[in-house]
Design an enzyme around this catalytic site. Structure first.
Site, PDB file in Angstrom:
ATOM      1  N   GLY A 161     -20.651 -43.071  33.371  1.00 14.51           N
ATOM      2  CA  GLY A 161     -20.983 -43.347  31.798  1.00 14.51           C
ATOM      3  C   GLY A 161     -19.655 -42.813  31.332  1.00 14.51           C
ATOM      4  N   ASP A 167     -28.643 -39.978  20.617  1.00 15.65           N
ATOM      5  CA  ASP A 167     -28.541 -41.098  21.650  1.00 15.65           C
ATOM      6  C   ASP A 167     -29.790 -41.330  22.276  1.00 15.65           C
ATOM      7  OD1 ASP A 167     -26.956 -43.073  22.895  1.00 15.65           O
ATOM      8  OD2 ASP A 167     -25.807 -41.683  24.280  1.00 15.65           O
TER       9      ASP A 167
END
Lengths: 283, 402
Positions: free
Chosen positions: B49, B173
């Site tokens: 990521g 998130d």
């Protein structure tokens, strides 16, 4: 050292989980937060790594004072708020409860702690800016020109980035620090202190600023620091804190007198150190 | 005092040599340090990521049977110059918060290892995540996720979010890929790299992160340019995740307008439009909307009639309480949006007879194990993997086509 590292990591699991509900926490004699970064006066006096390394108690207090002064000077030039300064000071004091001033210079660690605190308190500053300010503060010369290609710039930069990891590991990655300023504000409101005397409020706040410089951070919880600050403010200005004949208002806030005495004693030690004396005169 | 103190102890460090004090110290340090690879055996590469890469690992100690997910952070980078700028803000946040937060429904941090200027955070391993479960149902089983699983997952997710909010932490998130589920059916919220404490912040939330939450899960107040927002943004994301569990595809699948420079945040017109298509215009139920920075831009969008109940029926939903909870989570007005605590006590859960702490209890479906690849098991290298392997790669491409 080698064995404490992993261990400390494991043992400090419940630290400060209650940080946000300070006002409701029952006082249990020890620490309401199960904060394992708190030490007894004896430990702070005689058994820190610096003491065991042959540095006098006064010497250690003075080095700490100098280091925090460095943090405060650099922070004000970087326009960092008081909670960042407090967090950096906590990291600094905790670092030297596990390492000796013989091995790490106070300015190096001060600069590193400030760099980390700026990040953890969401007030991040660029490495470049931190480096330049630190170099200026260390030279005691605000108009010094620090070139980004200079040896000095790179020495500071490499030092901070190298020590960042050393500090993180030493303080066991405990970056969340409860903020005594919020608690102080709550107490000031609760005691209606502002209507009584704004001077007491002001001196309490300043006392709290000064606690950063002393080892009081290692002996008392933020809540106890806040109460001690109000106590000190009242004593200094000769003003009572409440109307009740019973002077022990702080017992209602569940802080025993002994704790306040410990904080004030450690503060007095800091004020008495050579650097403190030049700054404040003797107390 | 519960925890033991870090012991105070004189160090027995060899005297640093005058020529290279740090060098000697480093040698000593490296000698005493437990290396990642000494302690863990890397079983494979899981995913990458923006923060770094994640590997699956096992302890080398044969008595320990637990599996771990090791997250290796990229170091902070400024101006795209390959240079070391200290640990990253997201590593710093995750470290600070994970050390303090402990809850059944949060991924548990076992330890942090620093080695060669890299940070390795070792978490307990979780076999599944919601993205993988949704995709398995969508592409392999071709049938909806059973209601028992949805209810249990949603309850546990809310339980974790409730704990975070009680401790004044906003996750910022939440999305299916960040919600893990263990093989025992326990939900674990992960990735606190964007999470932030919102207890009396001295710094406005907007200053440090101009954009928060992956776009499909981003709350309307954020899309409208709110400078100040509340934990209600996490509940919106939970609502979107709930909807995705029901219909197996994102409920508001807008197209993101990329930021062309770092200064201004564009109005995500398409994303807002997708929300309008299901929920209608917010003006009636949320009068304060007129004060948001992007209100003018919003008014140029085509309006629709609110049709969440139609959407719910079309997604196969039959439970009235389930619909009410979904509607409460997807309220436009953040002040009226249900809180995590109220959601936990919602009648959808309290009236249920089969709510379990194990999402897979009594279920016939067996979800496949997390796919790991072995072509990039070198945790020590800094180079990003050549191709986007891992469980998400294959499905992600397939998903993009739909």
């Amino acid at each position: 050292m080698a064995e404490t590292e992993g261990q400390a990591n494991d043992t400090k699991d419940n630290l400060n989980v209650n940080r946000f509900s300070n006002a409701d926490v029952e006082y249990e004699g020890g620490s309401p937060n199960t904060n394992s970064w708190l030490f007894t006066l004896d430990e702070l006096h005689d058994r820190t790594p610096s003491r065991l390394d042959g540095i006098s108690y006064e010497g250690e207090v003075e080095s700490r004072f100098k280091g925090i002064n460095f943090i405060i000077m650099a922070a004000s030039r970087l326009r960092l708020p008081h909670n960042t300064i407090f967090a950096a000071s906590c990291y600094f004091h905790r670092f030297y409860i596990r390492k000796s001033f013989r091995k790490y210079h106070q300015y190096d660690i001060a600069a590193t702690c400030l760099f980390i605190a700026a990040k953890s308190e969401e007030t991040a500053r660029r490495v470049k800016d931190v480096v330049i300010v630190c170099a200026k503060v260390a030279q005691k010369n605000d108009s010094a020109v620090i070139d980004e290609q200079s040896k000095e710039f790179w020495r500071w930069r490499d030092m901070i980035l190298f020590n960042e990891l050393v500090v993180l590991e030493t303080i066991c990655f405990d970056l969340e620090v409860a903020n005594p300023y919020d608690i102080l504000q709550d107490f000031v409101a609760e005691l209606k202190l502002e209507e009584r005397s704004t001077d007491v409020c002001r001196s309490s706040w300043k006392f709290l600023n000064d606690t950063c410089r002393s080892m009081a951070i290692l002996a008392a919880t933020p809540r106890e620091l806040a109460v001690s600050a109000i106590y000190w403010g009242g004593v200094l200005l000769g003003k009572p804190i409440t109307d009740e004949p019973n002077e022990e208002w702080y017992l209602n806030l569940k802080v025993p007198k002994e704790k306040i005495e410990i904080v004030c004693a450690l503060m007095a030690d800091a004020y008495k150190s050579r650097t403190g004396e030049q700054k404040y005169g003797t107390v | 005092m519960k925890g033991r103190k870090p012991s105070i102890k004189a160090e027995s460090v060899a005297k640093p040599s005058a020529t290279n004090p740090l060098g000697t110290f480093k040698q000593y340090k490296d000698g005493t340090r437990v290396s990642v690879l000494d302690k863990y055996e890397i079983a494979g590469y899981i995913a990458a990521g923006t923060y770094g890469r994640v590997f699956k690992a096992r302890s080398k100690d044969s008595r320990v049977e637990d599996e771990y997910a090791i997250k290796k952070f990229k170091s902070e980078k400024e101006n795209e110059v390959p240079q070391y700028f200290g640990i990253s803000q997201s590593a710093c946040r995750e470290m600070a918060l994970c050390r303090e937060l402990h809850h059944e429904n949060l991924t548990n941090l076992t330890e942090i290892i620093l080695e060669d200027m890299s940070i390795y955070m070792v978490f307990d391993y979780a076999e599944h995540d919601l993205l993988q479960i949704i995709q398995y149902n969508s592409y392999t089983l071709r049938m909806p996720i059973s209601e028992g699983i949805i209810m249990s997952v949603l309850w546990q997710l809310l339980n974790g979010v409730c704990y975070l909010h009680e401790n004044w932490v906003m996750h910022r998130d939440l999305k299916p890929a960040n919600i893990m589920v263990t093989s025992g059916g326990v939900v674990k919220i992960g990735d606190l790299g964007l999470a932030r404490v919102f207890y009396r912040p001295l710094q406005p939330l907007f200053t440090a992160d101009k954009v928060v939450v992956t776009i499909w899960y981003r709350a309307p107040e954020l899309l409208l340019g709110a400078r100040h927002y509340t934990p209600a943004i996490d509940l919106w994301a939970v609502g979107c995740i709930y909807a995705e569990l029901l219909s197996l595809r994102p409920i508001f699948k807008g197209e993101e307008i990329k930021m062309d420079n770092k200064k201004t945040v564009p109005f995500q017109r398409n994303q807002m439009q997708k929300i309008f298509e299901v929920l209608g215009s917010p003006i009636d139920e949320w009068p304060e909307v007129a004060q948001f920075p992007e209100f003018q831009a919003m008014q140029t969008l085509k309006t629709y009639r609110s049709n969440l109940d139609g959407w719910y029926r079309k997604a196969g939903g039959t439970n009235m309480r389930g619909y009410q909870l979904l509607a409460a989570l997807l309220k436009y007005n953040p002040d009226q949006r249900i809180t995590a605590l109220d959601a936990l006590n919602h009648r959808y859960f309290t009236e249920a007879t089969n709510l379990s702490g194990n999402a897979f209890e009594g279920q016939d479906v067996i979800y496949p194990s997390r796919r790991i690849t072995n072509d990039d098991t070198d945790i020590k290298t800094n180079a990003p993997p050549k191709r986007s392997g891992g469980s998400s790669g294959f499905y992600a491409r397939k998903r993009a086509r739909n």
